[in-house]
Design a protein around this motif. Structure first.
Motif, PDB file in Angstrom:
ATOM      1  N   PHE A 159       0.971   3.570  -3.181  1.00 50.90           N
ATOM      2  CA  PHE A 159       0.541   5.000  -3.029  1.00 50.90           C
ATOM      3  C   PHE A 159       1.514   6.054  -3.298  1.00 50.90           C
ATOM      4  O   PHE A 159       1.268   7.097  -4.003  1.00 50.90           O
ATOM      5  CB  PHE A 159       0.170   5.132  -1.655  1.00 50.90           C
ATOM      6  CG  PHE A 159      -0.382   6.685  -1.358  1.00 50.90           C
ATOM      7  CD1 PHE A 159      -1.902   7.102  -1.837  1.00 50.90           C
ATOM      8  CD2 PHE A 159       0.168   7.288  -0.490  1.00 50.90           C
ATOM      9  CE1 PHE A 159      -2.074   8.268  -1.704  1.00 50.90           C
ATOM     10  CE2 PHE A 159      -0.368   8.934  -0.108  1.00 50.90           C
ATOM     11  CZ  PHE A 159      -1.591   8.975  -0.724  1.00 50.90           C
ATOM     12  N   SER A 160       2.764   5.905  -2.960  1.00 51.88           N
ATOM     13  CA  SER A 160       3.698   6.944  -3.296  1.00 51.88           C
ATOM     14  C   SER A 160       4.074   6.856  -4.744  1.00 51.88           C
ATOM     15  O   SER A 160       4.303   7.847  -5.369  1.00 51.88           O
ATOM     16  CB  SER A 160       4.864   6.743  -2.420  1.00 51.88           C
ATOM     17  OG  SER A 160       5.592   5.574  -2.714  1.00 51.88           O
ATOM     18  N   SER A 165       0.800  -1.276  -0.002  1.00 49.70           N
ATOM     19  CA  SER A 165      -0.071   0.222   0.018  1.00 49.70           C
ATOM     20  C   SER A 165       0.853   1.315   0.146  1.00 49.70           C
ATOM     21  O   SER A 165       0.578   2.167  -0.705  1.00 49.70           O
ATOM     22  CB  SER A 165      -0.730   0.113   1.130  1.00 49.70           C
ATOM     23  OG  SER A 165      -1.676  -1.116   1.065  1.00 49.70           O
ATOM     24  N   ILE A 170       1.153   8.697  -6.675  1.00 51.05           N
ATOM     25  CA  ILE A 170       1.231  10.206  -6.314  1.00 51.05           C
ATOM     26  C   ILE A 170       2.516  10.642  -7.066  1.00 51.05           C
ATOM     27  O   ILE A 170       2.368  11.917  -7.693  1.00 51.05           O
ATOM     28  CB  ILE A 170       1.441  10.451  -4.700  1.00 51.05           C
ATOM     29  CG1 ILE A 170       0.015  10.178  -4.161  1.00 51.05           C
ATOM     30  CG2 ILE A 170       1.678  11.624  -4.717  1.00 51.05           C
ATOM     31  CD1 ILE A 170      -1.206  10.834  -4.501  1.00 51.05           C
TER      32      ILE A 170
END
Length: 81
Positions: A55-56, A51, A59
């Motif tokens: 997510f990083s 996760s 983004i």
């Protein structure tokens, strides 16, 4: 390809592959550290590692694709090279 699509003219395949390989290496290392240091079970630590990394990455690529058209021509040419 229709001109109104919001796709970059040059797709950074090399950068995406490097990011994918980096994530493949980072996930097991982070999962091990989460399991060892924070005493999570293996399934939870793997889920958190996946996760966090996905997510990083999402983004980061979103910021890249949004900011790339706003760069001056000189910086865009350097970025492509």
């Amino acid at each position: 390809m229709p001109e109104n699509w919001m796709l970059p003219r040059i797709f950074p395949i090399g950068g995406i592959l490097f990011d994918f390989l980096f994530v493949l290496i980072a996930i097991p290392i982070e999962a091990y550290l989460l399991h060892y240091r924070l005493k999570f079970d293996k399934k939870t630590s793997t889920f958190y590692a996946i996760s966090i990394n996905l997510f990083s990455s999402v983004i980061g690529w979103f910021i890249f694709f949004v900011s790339e058209p706003m760069l001056p021509i000189q910086m865009r040419a350097e970025l492509i090279n």
